[in-house]
Design an enzyme around this catalytic site. Structure first.
Site, mmCIF file in Angstrom:
data_model
loop_
_atom_site.group_PDB
_atom_site.id
_atom_site.type_symbol
_atom_site.label_atom_id
_atom_site.label_comp_id
_atom_site.label_asym_id
_atom_site.label_seq_id
_atom_site.Cartn_x
_atom_site.Cartn_y
_atom_site.Cartn_z
ATOM 1 N N GLU A 46 0.833 -1.205 0.000
ATOM 2 C CA GLU A 46 0.000 0.000 0.000
ATOM 3 C C GLU A 46 0.874 1.263 0.000
ATOM 4 O OE1 GLU A 46 -3.660 1.688 2.832
ATOM 5 O OE2 GLU A 46 -2.364 0.047 3.526
ATOM 6 N N LYS A 115 -9.409 2.353 -2.245
ATOM 7 C CA LYS A 115 -9.616 1.767 -0.928
ATOM 8 C C LYS A 115 -11.007 2.158 -0.434
ATOM 9 C CE LYS A 115 -7.254 1.132 3.516
ATOM 10 N NZ LYS A 115 -6.003 1.407 4.276
ATOM 11 N N CYS A 170 -5.468 -3.189 2.117
ATOM 12 C CA CYS A 170 -5.264 -3.343 3.561
ATOM 13 C C CYS A 170 -6.544 -3.506 4.367
ATOM 14 C CB CYS A 170 -4.418 -2.193 4.084
ATOM 15 S SG CYS A 170 -3.688 -2.544 5.714
#
Length: 637
Positions: A46, A115, A170
């Site tokens: 990330e 994300k 994540c």
């Protein structure tokens, strides 16, 4: 990518916080390394172009512009690389800042996956700099081109349409409803995760369990690339904990606190096979996610992942012991229910001194104990005939007595000889008639003893024999309840060994050890010099090979050529390629030809993921043709 194997990698580069030029060079260096290893899907952490720990530097235009230039340089660098690469970066769009995973292939930027869930607790404060991604993907202008931007973008390999990849970032996988769920429901079979998950006590175990669990839940491959050394340690430490999992199993995992690249192969066809069989895994009919094609050369994938040669038997001793105890309990509980339901006063077991009948007797004793019945109600019948050796006879008798069963001896030679006269068979002709006459006579004896005693005959045949059809139709093929019906031969041995190791009777232990040392044989042909002359594995092949073939053919639907390929890896140094091929061909032929025996099997308990019950796991026409499977073997390159 032959046979569905796709080589993949999770790569943690060395970085410097906010030094985009340096980070870009390191990412390109690892792209070169993974290309040399012929990895086709490569995942980076990330925000690795800038570093995850830039904090409020993410508000600086200079850093964001440098990140865009870094991505363009990386894209150009992949121009002659055959693969798809996922790189984490910050991306400003319409005045908002997003945390994205950029997908790059053959010099082109394919898309930006945003994300969805931004952590804003504990040590994380992403909402200070970033916005959550939009609900649906759209096109944005980047470097003069229109590029897909948003959540759950599906990247589809043009040359291998079954390879569909989706990315998440994540925290997404830590959320209650990870974006990968919808992606998988629309066909994604490989999920990649660009992550920056810091290290705290116990977190590595949780992280591994999380990735394994998600890959199992979605029946997918999962590549998790984590940030590592080089990120700021002002408040936290990142360990580069990279994980690659497939359907609940970790295939590769990097050493923590060392920046590394891990490699393995994801078996796409295996995953698709699992999805086809699992009726609760349902693809959505109304597909909404954006699909983006990418190019990938089809070529042979050199295998580095391992294939355990005894897939039915756990390799770790502690786990093997736990598994053996569980299986014995399942078998015994199945029999307990059947005995209670039929109000059986006794159980009749034909005991030969071999492994299968030994296991059946042990299970029966365990079932009687569970019912509170005296073991004397178990009638252990030994039926010596032309092929019986003193060793197996003595072991059968001693074992029965030690277990508290009632031993009954019924010699059948005279009955079989009379039968030969009745049907006009020459006793010197040791053909299948000679052998099967004995097997059927033994079954008749057992059935009639059970009738007389108000009991039931306990079947002894195992799953490996059923797969090969190594049973006499309406002979040892038949019983009133088959306790070993879903236990493969390689596991039978471990179950008996486990019982021997854990029983407190030294004499019984020694008897069981001798049974384990006795060659597998039906003992239907006369012995030579008092020793067993008919060894099953000389006739049908090694059971460890057949169990391997059975597992991969039924569990994952592998074609014979693929089974042959992985068997060569699994049995390297144990069997040569010619032997593996010979018995694989035999297995295929026998498996199809002998289905009629499996179509009318007695009841018996399922103990594992592979079973052959015609009422449950395996429903196959008895006259199905094997030609396509043999042709697949014959046409191997």
């Amino acid at each position: 990518m032959k046979h569905g194997f796709v080589k993949v990698a999770a790569a943690t580069p060395d970085i410097r916080v906010a030094d985009v030029e340096y980070n870009t060079e390191q990412i390109c260096r690892l792209i070169d390394e993974t290309a040399e290893e012929e990895a086709k899907v490569v995942v980076f952490p990330e925000l690795c172009i800038t570093g995850y720990t830039c904090g409020d530097l993410f508000t600086q235009d200079l850093l964001l512009e440098n990140a865009k230039k870094g991505l363009q340089k990386i894209a150009t660098h992949t121009g002659n690389k055959d693969g798809i690469f996922f790189i984490g970066m910050p991306l400003a769009v319409d005045g908002e800042l997003y945390n994205v995973a950029a997908a790059v292939n053959h010099g082109h930027i394919l898309g930006f996956t945003t994300k969805t869930f931004l952590p804003n607790y504990g040590e994380f404060y992403e909402m200070r700099q970033f916005c959550a991604g939009p609900k649906e993907a759209r096109m944005i202008s980047f470097d003069g081109k229109m590029i897909p931007f948003g959540p759950q973008i599906l990247f589809v390999a043009e040359e291998m349409q079954s390879l569909v990849i989706a990315a998440e970032i994540c925290e997404d996988v830590w959320s209650t409803v990870p974006p990968s769920i919808q992606a998988a429901r629309e066909g994604a079979v490989l999920i990649v995760n660009c992550s920056a998950s810091d290290e705290t006590i116990g977190k590595a175990t949780y992280r591994k369990n999380l990735i394994e669990g998600q890959s199992a839940r979605l029946l997918c491959g999962y590549i998790y690339a984590n940030a590592g050394e080089g990120e700021s340690t002002t408040d936290v430490v990142f360990g580069g904990h990279n994980i690659i999992a497939e359907n609940g199993t970790t295939l590769a995992m990097g050493q923590r606190f060392v920046n590394n690249v891990i490699y393995t192969e994801i078996d796409i066809k295996r995953l698709l096979s699992e999805r086809r069989k699992n009726t609760t895994f349902q693809l959505v009919e109304d597909r909404k996610l954006m699909r983006v094609p990418f190019d990938m050369k089809i070529q042979e994938t050199k295998l580095t992942r391992t294939f355990y040669s005894r897939p039915f038997v756990p390799g770790e001793e502690g786990e093997r012991a736990r598994r053996c105890e569980e299986i014995l309990t399942i078998q015994a509980m199945g029999l307990k229910k059947r005995l209670a339901h039929t109000h059986a006063k006794s159980a009749v077991v034909g005991i030969s001194g071999g492994l299968d009948s030994t296991l059946a007797l042990l299970v029966t004793a365990k079932a009687f104990d569970a019912l509170g019945m005296d073991r004397s109600g178990i009638t252990a019948v030994t039926m010596p005939c032309f092929g019986t050796t003193d060793r197996t006879y003595q072991n059968a008798c001693k074992m029965s007595k030690k277990l508290g069963a009632t031993l009954k001896e019924v010699p059948i030679a005279a009955s079989v000889e009379q039968h030969f006269k009745d049907i006009g068979h020459d006793p010197e002709d040791h053909s299948v008639t000679y052998e099967n006459s004995q097997a059927r006579e033994r079954t008749q004896v057992l059935m009639d003893i059970a009738n007389a005693a108000g009991g039931m005959v306990i079947g002894t045949g195992d799953m490996s024999e059923l797969a090969l059809g190594w049973a006499t139709y309406n002979g040892d093929h038949m019983s009133m309840y088959g306790v070993n019906a879903s236990v493969p031969k390689t596991l039978v041995r471990h179950l008996v060994h486990y019982y021997a190791d854990t029983c407190e009777d030294q004499e019984l232990k020694e008897i069981l050890y001798d049974v384990l040392d006795t060659p597998v044989s039906p003992e239907l042909l006369p012995p030579k010099d008092g020793e067993i002359s008919q060894k099953t594995e000389d006739l049908v092949g090694p059971y460890e090979l057949h169990d391997f073939y059975l597992y991969y053919m039924l569990r994952f639907g592998y074609e014979p050529s693929k089974i042959y390929r992985i068997a060569k890896e699994a049995f390297a140094g144990e069997y040569d390629n010619e032997t593996i091929y010979k018995w694989l061909r035999t297995f295929c032929w026998r498996f199809f030809a002998q289905q009629f025996k499996r179509s009318c099997l007695p009841d018996g308990p399922k103990v594992g993921t592979v079973a052959l019950s015609p009422r449950g796991d395996w429903r196959m026409p008895s006259d199905a043709c094997v030609a396509g499977w043999l042709k697949n073997l014959d046409e191997m390159e």
